[in-house]
Structure formats: C-alpha cells, structure tokens
Design a protein around this motif. Structure first.
Motif, PDB file in Angstrom:
ATOM      1  N   UNK A 157      -4.438  -7.540   8.348  1.00  0.00           N
ATOM      2  CA  UNK A 157      -3.066  -7.852   7.984  1.00  0.00           C
ATOM      3  C   UNK A 157      -2.948  -8.519   6.633  1.00  0.00           C
ATOM      4  N   UNK A 158      -4.090  -8.763   5.949  1.00  0.00           N
ATOM      5  CA  UNK A 158      -4.047  -9.407   4.649  1.00  0.00           C
ATOM      6  C   UNK A 158      -3.702  -8.419   3.550  1.00  0.00           C
ATOM      7  N   UNK A 159      -3.646  -8.905   2.329  1.00  0.00           N
ATOM      8  CA  UNK A 159      -3.302  -8.021   1.217  1.00  0.00           C
ATOM      9  C   UNK A 159      -4.421  -7.026   0.930  1.00  0.00           C
ATOM     10  N   UNK A 160      -4.009  -5.829   0.524  1.00  0.00           N
ATOM     11  CA  UNK A 160      -4.969  -4.815   0.122  1.00  0.00           C
ATOM     12  C   UNK A 160      -5.484  -5.136  -1.274  1.00  0.00           C
ATOM     13  N   UNK A 161      -6.677  -4.606  -1.590  1.00  0.00           N
ATOM     14  CA  UNK A 161      -7.305  -4.905  -2.874  1.00  0.00           C
ATOM     15  C   UNK A 161      -7.936  -3.638  -3.415  1.00  0.00           C
ATOM     16  N   UNK A 162      -7.972  -3.527  -4.749  1.00  0.00           N
ATOM     17  CA  UNK A 162      -8.607  -2.387  -5.392  1.00  0.00           C
ATOM     18  C   UNK A 162     -10.102  -2.417  -5.105  1.00  0.00           C
ATOM     19  N   UNK A 163     -10.663  -1.247  -4.772  1.00  0.00           N
ATOM     20  CA  UNK A 163     -12.062  -1.180  -4.369  1.00  0.00           C
ATOM     21  C   UNK A 163     -12.896  -0.268  -5.249  1.00  0.00           C
ATOM     22  N   UNK A 164     -12.309   0.555  -6.073  1.00  0.00           N
ATOM     23  CA  UNK A 164     -13.108   1.432  -6.922  1.00  0.00           C
ATOM     24  C   UNK A 164     -12.267   2.564  -7.460  1.00  0.00           C
ATOM     25  N   UNK A 165     -12.847   3.293  -8.427  1.00  0.00           N
ATOM     26  CA  UNK A 165     -12.164   4.419  -9.053  1.00  0.00           C
ATOM     27  C   UNK A 165     -13.227   5.393  -9.551  1.00  0.00           C
TER      28      UNK A 165
ATOM     29  N   UNK B 290      -8.483   1.681  -2.349  1.00  0.00           N
ATOM     30  CA  UNK B 290      -7.972   0.350  -2.049  1.00  0.00           C
ATOM     31  C   UNK B 290      -8.410  -0.008  -0.626  1.00  0.00           C
ATOM     32  N   UNK B 291      -8.945  -1.205  -0.499  1.00  0.00           N
ATOM     33  CA  UNK B 291      -9.425  -1.674   0.800  1.00  0.00           C
ATOM     34  C   UNK B 291      -8.293  -2.371   1.540  1.00  0.00           C
ATOM     35  N   UNK B 292      -8.069  -1.968   2.771  1.00  0.00           N
ATOM     36  CA  UNK B 292      -7.042  -2.570   3.621  1.00  0.00           C
ATOM     37  C   UNK B 292      -7.735  -3.519   4.586  1.00  0.00           C
ATOM     38  N   UNK B 293      -7.543  -4.809   4.386  1.00  0.00           N
ATOM     39  CA  UNK B 293      -8.254  -5.820   5.176  1.00  0.00           C
ATOM     40  C   UNK B 293      -7.327  -6.373   6.241  1.00  0.00           C
TER      41      UNK B 293
ATOM     42  N   UNK C 188      -9.600   5.804   7.209  1.00  0.00           N
ATOM     43  CA  UNK C 188      -9.948   4.590   7.938  1.00  0.00           C
ATOM     44  C   UNK C 188      -9.217   3.407   7.361  1.00  0.00           C
ATOM     45  N   UNK C 189      -9.974   2.388   6.953  1.00  0.00           N
ATOM     46  CA  UNK C 189      -9.357   1.197   6.363  1.00  0.00           C
ATOM     47  C   UNK C 189      -9.380   1.255   4.849  1.00  0.00           C
ATOM     48  N   UNK C 190      -9.399   2.450   4.291  1.00  0.00           N
ATOM     49  CA  UNK C 190      -9.368   2.657   2.846  1.00  0.00           C
ATOM     50  C   UNK C 190      -8.212   3.591   2.519  1.00  0.00           C
ATOM     51  N   UNK C 191      -7.445   3.224   1.494  1.00  0.00           N
ATOM     52  CA  UNK C 191      -6.383   4.083   0.986  1.00  0.00           C
ATOM     53  C   UNK C 191      -6.865   4.714  -0.312  1.00  0.00           C
ATOM     54  N   UNK C 192      -6.775   6.031  -0.408  1.00  0.00           N
ATOM     55  CA  UNK C 192      -7.177   6.776  -1.590  1.00  0.00           C
ATOM     56  C   UNK C 192      -5.928   7.292  -2.292  1.00  0.00           C
ATOM     57  N   UNK C 193      -5.935   7.172  -3.619  1.00  0.00           N
ATOM     58  CA  UNK C 193      -4.800   7.620  -4.426  1.00  0.00           C
ATOM     59  C   UNK C 193      -5.317   8.518  -5.532  1.00  0.00           C
ATOM     60  N   UNK C 194      -4.712   9.688  -5.675  1.00  0.00           N
ATOM     61  CA  UNK C 194      -5.050  10.596  -6.754  1.00  0.00           C
ATOM     62  C   UNK C 194      -4.123  10.383  -7.926  1.00  0.00           C
TER      63      UNK C 194
ATOM     64  N   UNK D 253       2.243  -0.133  -0.832  1.00  0.00           N
ATOM     65  CA  UNK D 253       1.877  -0.116   0.581  1.00  0.00           C
ATOM     66  C   UNK D 253       2.975  -0.814   1.353  1.00  0.00           C
ATOM     67  N   UNK D 254       3.483  -0.135   2.375  1.00  0.00           N
ATOM     68  CA  UNK D 254       4.588  -0.655   3.180  1.00  0.00           C
ATOM     69  C   UNK D 254       4.060  -0.929   4.578  1.00  0.00           C
ATOM     70  N   UNK D 255       4.042  -2.193   4.939  1.00  0.00           N
ATOM     71  CA  UNK D 255       3.602  -2.573   6.284  1.00  0.00           C
ATOM     72  C   UNK D 255       4.811  -2.645   7.215  1.00  0.00           C
ATOM     73  N   UNK D 256       4.610  -2.378   8.504  1.00  0.00           N
ATOM     74  CA  UNK D 256       5.755  -2.372   9.431  1.00  0.00           C
ATOM     75  C   UNK D 256       6.325  -3.766   9.618  1.00  0.00           C
ATOM     76  N   UNK D 257       7.630  -3.830   9.816  1.00  0.00           N
ATOM     77  CA  UNK D 257       8.283  -5.093  10.151  1.00  0.00           C
ATOM     78  C   UNK D 257       8.089  -5.410  11.626  1.00  0.00           C
TER      79      UNK D 257
END
Length: 1130
Positions: free
Chosen positions: A49-57, A44-47, A30-36, A323-327
């Motif tokens: 078009x704004x900047x993403x932010x760390x949300x937990x580990x 990481x929370x994707x808000x 969804x609007x969360x990016x998970x990294x192993x 994180x790469x957002x589209x141009x």
C-alpha cells in the motif's frame, strides 16, 4: 539506440542518453508496473500500500515505439520468480524477463531469446501468450500467426483472414491454434471476428460504431468484449466464446468522452476507458460515468488494470504515468455526488465559520452567535443578540495550540470587539476599537508570538490595529495594542488578510481594493488594554448598554502609538475584487485573489517584488487560499463556476468539487487528518458538507511535461549536485500554451519539471536565452524570452541552483521581467486611425538575441532581440530590465510572406567598427541579411538622452511605445534564394578567419550552406556594410522530409535533423557535403534542435544535442579530429 547507414569507421555516432516520449503501453507484471515510452520500457515497483518507486529502464525496440506489453500469465516477479513480457511495436517484437534483484530490491529487466528485437516483416497489432510459451500474434493485413520466439525465431502457423480490410486494433483469445480466435477493429467501424483454424471468412461482425475502432478488450470468463472508437463511444458486447458461433449483442453504449477513445479495459462486467480528452472514465451498469479520473496534461494513450488490488495505471502524450489506487468505497458502489445538508440555523445567518470539522458557527443578522455540534446534531446559542456586538458583525476564529479549543473574535457596526474562548463564552473580553463600524477582522500567523495570537482589525478611514491576544483558561482573554497602521486611500478601505513575515519586524497584508501592503511592526511591548470581562461561565456576560463609558476602550490609548504608513505598496495587484490570502512559505510570499491568479513575491530590502503570476488551471476564477502540504504538494482552494474546488498542483486534479452556488456568499472550509468539512449559506440557511478524509487516490510515477507537441527547446546549462549525477537544465515551449523549465538526468533518463510558465494565452513557438552564465556559486542564471501565438512575448529571469535536500535536487527561481503584445502596442500609438491595424493572429515563429548589445555606459543597459513574424515582418525589440519593459525598436515587411527563422550575429574585427547583423528566412526559400547597427544605436542614444534629461524610466518606456522615433530596418544588404520552399532551420557560425557559415534546411529536405565575408567601406555608416558570398554548397534530398534542425558544429562539420527521424552528421569539404553518419532518433514530428559543446577531461570536445517534437531526446557523441571517409551513397 543509434544505427548508421554504412559509413566510415572513424565517424562518431550520436548516442541517445535520455528520452522523454509519450507513454503508449502499460502492463502489470505481478508487483511491477511496466510502461512503454518510445522504444524503452520503464519499470516501477509496487510495494503493497506504500508509494510506488522507479525500478529500472531498458531500451527494447530499435526503430519503433512500444505499442503493447503482454505479461505471461503467472504470479509475477515476487519472491525471486521471473515473468516474461512480450513487447511489440510497429514490425518489431522483443521478449523481456522481469525479475527481482535490481537496485534497492527493485525489478531487473533483461532480454530473452537472443537479446535483440526482431523485425517480423508485418505490423504487430496484438500478442498473446499461447501454450508452450509461444506467442500468438495478430499481424497487419489481417493475419494471425503462432510464433516461436526462442532461438532464432520461426513461424509455426500462419493464416490470412478473409475480408479483413484496414485494421486499427486487435484482441486474441485461446491458447492453441485450434481454438485461437482474433477480433479486429476496422477503420470503417465494424468489429470482425475470425477463428485461426478457419480464417477464410469471418465468424461474426459486430456493427454499431460510426468511426474507426481504436481499442478492444476481451474477458473470456464472462464472454464480454469491450470496444472503443474514434466516435467517442465505448461499447460492451456479449459474445460468449470469442471464436464461437452466433451473433453478439450490444449490452452498453457509453458516451461521455470529449474526444476519441484510445484505450479500454474491463473491470469485472464494467468497462474502463481512456480518451484523448485526458480523462479515464469508469462506466456504470446503465452506461453512465461512475467515476472520472483526470490529472494528465494531454491525451491518454495507455491503460492497464491490476488484477489483484484493483489498481489502475494511465499514461499519455504528456509522458506521464499515474497510478490510481482504489478508494475505501466498495468496488460495486458508485460514489454519490457530494451533497450538503441543511442545518436549520436559528434566525437568518449573516456569516458562517467552521471551528474544526465538527463545529459550525453562525452569526445572525441581528448579531447573535450560535454553534452547531455535529456530534449532537443541534444548535447551541453562544451569544445572544443583546450581548453581541450588534448588527453588521464580522467573525473570526483561530484554533488554540495543544487543545481542541478555538479563540473567537466578534466585532460589529458599533466599533466594539468581543473576545472569548469558544468553550467558555461567558469569559468575554469586551473592547471598543473605533467610533465607527469594524470593517475587517482576522487572525494573522505571527512567528514567535505563541501561545499568544495576533488579531488585526480595520475601522473607518483606513485605520488598522494590531492586537495581541493572550488566552487565559477560566478568565477573559488579555488584550494588548501593539501597532496602528494606515491603509492607502480607496473606496473599500479595509484589510482582508495579513501575515507576519518570518524575518521579523514586517507585516504584509492585502486589502479589499486588491493591493498588497508592507508595514513595519516593532517588537516593543505595546500598550495593555485590560478588560473587566465576566468569567463566571455565563453566556451573556455583557449587558445591552455595554457600550457605555464604563467599557474598556482603545480610543484613549491610540495616541501613544504612531500611525504607521506602508513601506511598500503594490496597488491593485489582484484587481478591484480584493486580496483573499497572504501566505509565507520557503522564504517567499504568496498572495491570492479573486482574479483567478496567485502571485509569488519576495522581499528586496523593504520592498515587495513580484516574481511570478501563476494561473493554476483554466476556469478557476476565484482563488481563496494556498495550502502547502508536508509531502510537497500545493493545494489551491477556490471556486470554479459555482463549485468550490480543492486543486492539487502536483497531480493536476480536483481533490474536492462541491456545488455551493459560488463564493459570493459566506462560506468556510476546514480540513484535518480525519475529516474535511465545507459550510456555506444558501437560501437563508446554513449548509454543511462533511466527509471522512481519504488517502490520495492518485500517485505520479512519471511527471507530466506538456500536453501537446513541444515546439521549441533551449539548453540552459548543467548543474552539479553533490551526491547526484549531473543534471542538464532545459527550457521547453509547447502548443499547450506553457513553457517548462526541466532537469534531465542521464542516469535515470527521466525529466523532472522545475517550473511551469503559464503567462501565454496561445502556443509557445519560440525561445531565446540571453546572458547564459556557466555554473557558479549561485547556479545558472539567464534571461529567457518566450514568444508565440497572439503576438505575445514574455521575458523571465531564471536562476537554477543545486539543492540536495529537494526531491528534484535542483531549485529554479523564476522572475517575470516584462511582457509585450503587438495589439497593446498598437493601441498606445498616436494617430493610429491613419495606420493599418496589425493582425491580432500574428505569431512569432523564431527569436534570436542580438549579441554584444549590453550598453555598459548606461545605468540601465539594453538587451535587443530579433523576431520572425507570421505577418511577413522582421521585428527588433529592446528590453529595459530595470524598468521591466519590452519596446519595439524597428521592423520591416521586406519578405511579404511568413518569416520562419531569424539569426543575429556580431561582426568584430581588429581596428573596425562592430556591426550587428541579422539573417532572416521566409516561406519562399529566400534568406535575407540585414545590418541592424543603426536602429540599435538610435535606440540606445534615445534612452541615453532621455536619462540625461532625468526622465523616469516608466515615462521613457511609454514615450518609446507611443512615438515612432525609430526608423524601419530598410532594405537588406543581401538576399539569397537558397531553397525552393520554406526555410525551417537556420544557423550562423563564425569561422576562425572571421568569415561566416550560414546553414539552412528546407521543407523540400535540402540543405544549403554559404560562406560570407563582411566588408566595411571606410568605416562609414550602415550603408557602407557589404556582404560577399565566397562559396555556396547545396545538398538536395539530404533528408526524406522537412529539415527542421541544423547546426554548424565547426567549419568542416554540420549536424542536421529532419522529420524523417534521422540525425545526420555531415562533412563539409571542397566537394560539398558528405554524410558521415546517420542516427535514428525517437521523437516524431521533430520541431527544433539545439546543440552545445562539453569539454572532456582529456581535452577533446563532446557534442550534445537535444531534439523536441512529440517528446524530448538528448544525444551526444565525440566528433572525429580528422574527417573520416564519407559513407557510401544510398
């Protein structure tokens, strides 16, 4: 995170508190990016078009790294919804629940199905959510299974695939057992497809790869399968239904990676791949590279595409997540390479200048000036050659504050200067500056001078004038002579750039010779030099004979102002090619040059002091300018080969790369919030490249540390910052030729780089800290020594202090003190033709600072350190910090083979002379002990005598470099054969009785501990020092692999770490070494261990350690006050 193997209940476990590991898995939920990363999953929370932010580990797997994350199909954790994610790696499987409700509205990670990870008995290659919330798994050995993870976990169906061979990756399709299909990439190259219901024989084989297939991606709606291989290719296959009949056909073969391709995904009908060359490539329909994304410092391991929003995430060995957002361009439109348009300039242009992104100024060879208006698409004459300052002109412009206008300065070979506003070229102030040609002309930012502007002009004989220019609307500018300066003698004697310091009263400028100069500038009003320029709006205000005596001149006014000499000169700082820019930012001075480096300086009194030399990226031969952005990024403008580039220091990528033929020709760059423009001269015409400004495509979610393995680590200390958790400061060295100062937070479990040291030309293999001080009002301060390949050693002064206003909460000031290379040392030797030349491939394997060697009786105290070298020598160096010199003091080739480790220690007893002792270990398993008191005393006495003769420090250092005045180390006092092969770890600990415990670990997995006593025979010279072995203890097969880290915590307690990823606490007693507890850590290929003590509030000691290898991990634990019973033998 910690797991013991039996053991007594009183033994303290070492617990992991922070981990930095390669990113091996990525997934959008969804609007969360998970990294192993290692055994942990970061969210990481994707808000929007704004900047993403760390949300937990959260730690997920026990003894394996997360190799894959698979989210259950659904809307994701938006609006309170919960999404389940399967995490797998090795033989372990866990299921997470991702839901909203975490801190700050972020994602909250929770375990499902009992909470603990399950060991399945076979390696999990792939997982897919099946009907009923079950999991379909691809297992090692070519098996496919249906697994019920809820409850205690049980197998529902399982089948072995015939003719599987050695698998390297897998992809699953279908939701039920009847239609479940498995595609597997093999080590031999074919991609093999089975149906789970009929797995005895493969359905099809896709042939084409010439190496192991490392990644697969299947898109069921299009019937496409993408494969990535270690043969550096990506292939796209048309397979239809994965488990269907028929042969698949290869649609695309894509070559473009420079190394193995580790991950692949499908964006519509086109593949996107990530390789070990650090590039993420998006491929076009013809198999060519459509878009390349770079920024990571190492190999890429993970790739994920967000179905909604077209976002892309990458992760790799550097521990970073991007994180790469589209141009703005349409997804199907391949971006055209940057192309410049020829403007058809009138005449033959000599110089070009951008006055904003939509206006180009061209100065002709004859002296005429023309402007190109992008809106109108045509050239407009500004000054005719007759009205201009003549041939060989120089041009400069500065924007006027609060208006879309520019103030232009034009000077020529006849010494005249013309000043005018570009919107009213008829209102010209004409002024004669010199009898000869004007060599240098430029505007300099001057705090406190607005709205007036400062103009600097250089003429013959190195004279530089400071002119204050005031813009008067509708009238000619008013000019006031403020200062005169004299540049040092050189062949190319004119200035190229300048800036007034914010402190006031000082001017720093760079010249064409590459020197940096500091001048005083008074605040006196100066002398007014008024001009009778015409203000009627015409374009030719000055006649052809305007150089007559009726023209205003500065020549008669110069005598009223003194000719100032520089206060400080850094001659040839940027080589012979010149200084290109000077910038003041954050209390520091930054200078750039055509040597490919920029330097950071500070003002000490009225002297310029170089702190560091930065090389932003490889291949950038020419740096023109630095620009500090409001969001904290540093943009480097320069030339890479024949391309103009704009390099982002934060993301490590080229934001712009424009082919222009190189920077030797006249060019100009301008950027604004709406557009960017680059103009240059080529083939006698003016070329213009212009584009609309676009938002940054790349966002750094986890900062990159090192692109390759971390070879060494040292703990600098702890910084307390109000409002933040305590931050541990570490220094790491890597195979990627850099050292990094970083802050590691136990709260966020993440590392933030504070400074990168890039002076090494080869790997950084050893670090040492001298005079580390505890926290003070100024912060942490220490001398850092770094050494590695190509026999290179560097020394820095570090100062880390808390800064709540900064993003990292800590600032780090780095001052480069000295450097040393053995090949340069050999070149300075006299009669070197009689000596055997040193091996230029010599590597420093270990460093150790000799304690207690600061000579307070000398005005410039020494610091000594010992180095273990791969050419079989043990070397001792001395540092003169005041003279910024590292000097070779003594050496010995006793070992005759690679020396792996050195440890220096100080022997002090009441009523006895202090002895500096050194312990060295080599690849044959021997440990040698030296008395280096005499060489250190000889070096100190030589410096003392030299200073007594009032010799300058530079001459003293040069004499030490060229004269063999110091003896060799001589023979060792004692040699102990401790191991059967190389000694990879060594530590010396002094006991309360004044004896010394020497612990070592070897390649054969053994640990050796010996107890030494130092005896002095009558306090005579070094020959009277005697070492006696009181006790020897060995533990064979203490670890299953190389022991690369060992520390004696106290006389009865040892800590060892091995490549087998086990950290073991040992009790030393009369019966030998007994294992108290073993902890599994998550850093593969362990290279080094560092330990320190922390005093708790209750008075007990907490032991902390940091491990480095393919990542970085910090652990801590409280040791028992009494030795607990040992654990049962394994």
């Amino acid at each position: 995170m910690s797991g013991g193997r039996g053991g007594g209940g009183g033994a303290a476990k070492m617990e992991s508190v922070a981990l930095v590991a390669p990113v091996t898995a990525l997934e959008f939920a969804g609007d969360v990016l998970l990294a192993g990363t290692g055994p942990e999953v970061a969210a990481f929370r994707l808000s929007g078009g704004g900047p993403a932010a760390a949300a937990g580990r959260r730690s997920v797997l026990r003894e394996a790294s997360v190799q894959g994350l698979r989210a259950e199909p659904g809307p994701g954790p938006a609006g309170g919804a919960v999404v389940r994610v399967a995490a797998f790696g090795g033989r372990w499987l866990a299921v997470l629940a991702v839901r909203r409700g975490g801190p700050g509205g972020g994602a909250r990670l929770a375990a499902c199905g009992g909470g603990a990870a399950r060991e399945l008995g076979a390696r999990v290659w792939e997982a897919r959510w099946a009907a009923g919330g079950r999991l379909a798994l691809a297992l090692g050995g070519g098996a496919v299974a249906l697994y019920e993870w809820r409850g205690g976990g049980r197998w529902l169906r399982r089948a072995s695939c015939g003719g599987a061979g050695a698998l390297r990756c897998a992809a699953l399709a279908g939701t039920g057992w009847a239609r479940l299909a498995l595609a597997a990439g093999t080590a031999a190259g074919p991609v093999v497809v089975w149906r789970a219901a009929a797995a005895a024989a493969p359905r099809r084989r896709l042939l084409g790869h010439r190496g192991a297939v490392l990644a697969l991606c299947y898109a069921a709606p299009r019937g496409l399968l993408a494969s990535a291989s270690e043969d550096r290719s990506v292939r796209l296959w048309a397979v239809g239904e994965l488990g269907g009949d028929g042969e698949g056909s290869c649609l695309l073969v894509c070559y473009g990676h420079g190394a193995r391709v580790a991950a692949v995904a499908l964006r519509g009908p086109r593949p996107v791949s990530a390789g070990e060359d650090g590039a993420c490539l998006e491929w076009g329909g013809g198999g060519g590279v459509r878009r390349a994304r770079r920024g990571h410092r190492g190999a890429l391991r993970a790739l994920a595409l967000r179905p909604a929003g077209a976002c892309l995430a990458t992760g790799g060995d550097d521990g970073g997540v991007r994180l790469w957002r589209p141009r703005r361009a349409a997804p199907d439109a391949a971006p055209a390479p940057p192309a410049a348009a020829a403007l058809g300039a009138p005449g033959r242009p000599r110089a070009v200048l951008l006055a904003g992104p939509r206006r180009v100024l061209a100065l002709g060879e004859a002296g005429g000036l023309a402007a190109y208006e992008a809106a109108a698409g045509r050239w407009v004459p500004v000054l005719s050659p007759a009205a201009a300052a003549g041939p060989r002109g120089v041009l400069a412009a500065v924007p006027l504050p609060g208006a879309a206008e520019a103030l232009c300065a034009l000077a020529g070979g006849d010494g005249r200067l013309l000043l005018f506003a570009l919107g009213r070229p008829g209102a010209v102030a004409g002024l004669r500056l010199f009898e000869g040609a004007v060599r240098g002309l430029g505007w300099a930012p001057c705090p406190g001078l607005a709205p007036d502007a400062a103009l600097l002009a250089s003429g013959p004989d190195g004279e530089m004038l400071w002119l204050e220019v005031a813009h008067r609307p509708g009238q000619a500018p008013r000019v006031r002579l403020r200062g005169r300066y004299l540049l040092p003698p050189c062949k190319q004697r004119w200035h190229t750039c300048a800036a007034f310091l914010p402190q006031g009263g000082l001017l720093v400028c760079g010249d064409r010779r590459g020197s940096l100069l500091l001048f005083p500038c008074s605040s006196s009003p100066g002398l007014a030099v008024e001009s009778t320029g015409i203000a009627d709006g015409g374009t030719n205000p000055v006649s052809e004979d305007s150089g007559s005596g009726s023209e205003p001149s500065c020549l008669s006014c110069k005598g009223a102002l003194p000719l100032e000499a520089p206060l400080s000169v850094l001659f040839g700082l940027h080589g012979k090619t010149g200084v290109t820019s000077v910038t003041c930012h954050g209390g520091y001075i930054y200078s750039t040059g055509r040597d490919g480096c920029y330097r950071q300086l500070r003002l000490q009194g009225q002297q310029l002091e170089v702190l560091r030399k930065h090389r932003p990226c490889k291949g950038l031969q020419w740096i023109e300018e630095l620009r500090f952005t409001p969001d904290g990024d540093l943009l480097v403008l320069g030339f890479h080969a024949d391309n103009f580039v704009v390099w982002s220091s934060r993301t490590g990528e080229n934001l712009r790369c424009i082919p222009c033929g190189g920077g030797h020709r006249s060019w100009s760059y301008c950027s604004s919030p709406s557009a960017e423009a680059f103009a240059f001269i080529k083939s006698g015409d003016v070329m213009l490249y212009r584009c609309e400004a676009e938002p940054r495509e790349q966002q750094v979610l986890l900062a990159s540390l090192h692109g390759r393995e971390i070879a060494c680590v040292r703990h600098l200390g702890v910084v307390e910052v109000p409002g933040h958790a305590a931050l541990n400061i570490f220094v790491t060295g890597s195979e990627d030729t850099t050292a990094c100062v970083l802050a590691l937070s136990e709260h966020s479990r993440a590392a933030v780089p504070l400074a990168r040291l890039s002076d090494h030309i080869s790997s950084v293999r050893a670090l040492a800290l001298a005079s580390p001080a505890g926290p003070s009002d100024e912060g942490l301060s220490a001398l850092l020594f770094s050494a590695g390949g190509r026999a290179q050693m560097e020394c820095y002064r570090l100062l880390c202090a808390g800064d709540p206003a900064s993003k990292s909460a800590v600032t780090c000031q780095v001052v480069h003190v000295a450097s040393h290379r053995l090949d340069e040392h050999w070149e300075r030797k006299k009669n070197r033709h009689k000596l055997v030349k040193m091996d230029p491939e010599t590597r420093y394997m270990s460093l150790s600072v000799v304690p207690g060697t600061s000579s307070e009786q000398l005005p410039t105290p020494w610091k000594f350190l010992a180095a273990a070298c791969s050419d079989g020598s043990v070397r001792v160096f001395g540092l003169l910090e005041a003279a910024r010199k590292l000097v070779l003091v003594a050496e010995s080739f006793h070992h005759q083979r690679c020396v792996l480790k050195v440890e220096a220690f100080l022997h002090t007893q009441a009523g006895e002379e202090r002895r500096h002792l050194l312990c060295s270990a080599a690849t044959d398993g021997s440990v040698a002990f030296w008395d280096i008191t005499s060489p250190i005393a000889d070096a100190t006495d030589a410096l003392h005598r030299a200073e007594g003769e009032m010799q300058p420090l530079a001459k003293v250092s040069l004499a030490l470099l060229t004269k063999p005045v110091f003896p060799a180390l001589g023979a060792p006092l004692l040699t102990v054969v401790a191991h059967s092969c190389g000694v990879n770890s060594l530590h010396v600990h002094e006991t309360p009785e004044g004896q010394y415990l020497v612990a070592s670990g070897s390649d054969d997995g053994s640990i050796h501990v010996c107890l030494l006593e130092v005896a002095l025979d009558g306090g005579e010279a070094a020959a009277g020092t005697c070492l006696r072995i009181l006790e020897r203890t060995a533990r064979l097969c203490a670890h299953a692999a190389h022991v690369t880290g060992i520390r004696v915590l106290r006389p009865d307690l040892l800590l060892s770490a091995s490549v087998d990823q086990r950290l073991t606490l040992w009790h030393r007693g009369p019966g030998g070494l007994d294992a108290l507890n073993t902890t599994f850590f998550h850093v593969p290929d362990l290279a080094e261990l560092d330990c320190w003590e922390v005093a708790e509030a209750g008075g007990e000691l907490r032991y902390c350690c940091v491990l480095c290898g393919q990542g970085l991990e910090m652990l801590h634990g409280v040791a028992p006050s009494k030795p607990p019973p040992p654990e049962a033998p394994q």
